[in-house]
Design a protein around this motif. Structure first.
Motif, PDB file in Angstrom:
ATOM      1  N   SER A 170       0.932  -1.232  -0.134  1.00  0.00           N
ATOM      2  CA  SER A 170       0.074  -0.125   0.050  1.00  0.00           C
ATOM      3  C   SER A 170       0.728   1.081   0.064  1.00  0.00           C
ATOM      4  N   SER A 221      -3.172  -4.859  -1.677  1.00  0.00           N
ATOM      5  CA  SER A 221      -3.453  -3.516  -0.964  1.00  0.00           C
ATOM      6  C   SER A 221      -4.092  -2.510  -1.693  1.00  0.00           C
ATOM      7  N   PHE A 244      -7.825   0.223   2.240  1.00  0.00           N
ATOM      8  CA  PHE A 244      -6.917   1.121   1.779  1.00  0.00           C
ATOM      9  C   PHE A 244      -7.392   2.463   1.031  1.00  0.00           C
TER      10      PHE A 244
END
Length: 377
Positions: free
Chosen positions: A47, A211, A217
């Protein structure tokens, strides 16, 4: 030093200060995790919020050179909200995920870990300790798994036999060689419910998460969301609980053990329209104490606009039109223009055409054109 007795003393004290589960693990490098993280990095599944140095994430001795063991802790949080307000046609509401109900868990766990540190240092003044929660370098789940807190589920959460996956995690590295606890055997078996239920297919397979597709996220990003994800977010303002809600291990699990984790319904499930005009100061006063406020008000406002489009809330049109014309932030202006296209009728077309003539930002112009196209369809 009687390390076994010290371990038992720490366990007893942890229960006294409201730690729901505690485990002990060796501080050996996490070699299996290291290989997994290298693969995640190569696939572009990270992420960007995590510690970028894989060595630091997997080698405790880089964080505390004398590291011999790690103490892992878990605190259970509620999964059900008492007196949850209903979202009505006149007052649509958004939702913060369960991990952002109540006071920011980072503070709660840091306080508990600090108490543990003081207890240990009082017993062994020469002890060395380093604690962390979530934003620290170590991977919380890998530590908790090794320490026998729970197993790492296919939903990429630690699942405990007692509390399901509704737990916050933290850990303390120390130079004291505590006897390690036994890890819990994986109990997901053939169950694949979380993978199948993930709204965006972010759970590529059991235990592997992309992610960048994960709604949890995406709700924290600050830019424009891709169209395909806007339709998946629904009324989520921060985070996503789908992979926890469908998990059979979480069925019937709802613990209200810590007063500071209890949600204020008006914060955990707030009205959407007031969020559009909230000032920085008001946002900080109302939401500043919850984990979901860490990125500021902009992502929450963008998500609120998407939620209003999800509900097709026509009462929000005047607010959205004003935002499209006057908000200084391109992401908010553009998302509002797209939402107008999702909600409005031909009468809103005039406003979008007007905005098209004055807008200078290319990305916002693209969103205005999307809005016009949606209305024409």
């Amino acid at each position: 030093m009687d390390v076994k007795k010290l371990k038992q003393d720490i366990i007893t004290y942890s229960q006294e200060i409201g730690i729901d589960k505690i485990g002990f693990a060796s501080a050996d490098p996490f070699e299996t995790l290291k290989q997994r993280l290298i693969r995640q990095q190569k696939l572009g599944y990270q992420s960007g919020f995590e510690e970028p140095d894989i060595e630091k994430r997997t080698n405790p001795s880089l964080l505390l050179p004398e590291a011999k063991s790690i103490i892992a802790i878990a605190l259970a949080y509620p999964s059900k909200m008492k007196n949850a307000p209903r979202s009505t046609k006149d007052e649509r509401r958004g939702l913060f995920c369960r991990a952002s109900w109540g006071r920011d868990y980072h503070h709660i766990l840091r306080e508990r870990l600090h108490q543990l540190e003081e207890f240990l240092l009082n017993k062994v003044p020469e002890a060395k300790v380093k604690s962390m929660v979530d934003t620290g370098e170590l991977a919380d789940r890998a530590v908790a798994e090794r320490a026998g807190i729970g197993w790492s589920g296919k939903n990429c959460a630690i699942i405990t036999p007692e509390f399901g996956s509704y737990v916050y995690l933290g850990e303390m590295i120390t130079n004291i060689p505590f006897p390690p606890d036994t890890p819990i055997e994986d109990q997901c078996g053939t169950c694949n419910k979380c993978v199948e239920a993930c709204p965006t297919g972010a759970l590529v397979q059991g235990g592997q998460l992309d992610s960048n597709k994960c709604i949890a996220f995406l709700t924290q990003t600050k830019g424009f969301l891709r169209d395909e994800y806007r339709t998946k977010i629904g009324n989520r303002l921060y985070g996503c609980d789908t992979c926890q809600l469908v998990c059979p291990e979480n069925k019937g699990k709802d613990f209200h053990l810590h007063l500071e984790m209890e949600p204020d319904p008006e914060i955990a499930k707030p009205k959407l329209r007031p969020l559009l005009a909230i000032s920085n100061r008001e946002f900080k006063e109302k939401f500043g104490h919850v984990a979901g406020s860490w990125r500021g008000k902009k992502p929450i406002q963008r998500n609120a606009i998407i939620a209003l489009a999800h509900y097709k809330d026509r009462t929000a049109l005047p607010d959205l039109i004003m935002i499209m014309h006057k908000d200084p932030r391109p992401v908010i202006r553009g998302t509002a223009a797209w939402a107008i296209g999702k909600i409005g009728d031909r009468s809103a077309l005039v406003e979008l055409e007007k905005a098209k003539e004055t807008e200078k930002n290319e990305e916002v112009l693209g969103e205005i054109l999307k809005g016009i196209q949606l209305l024409k369809e």
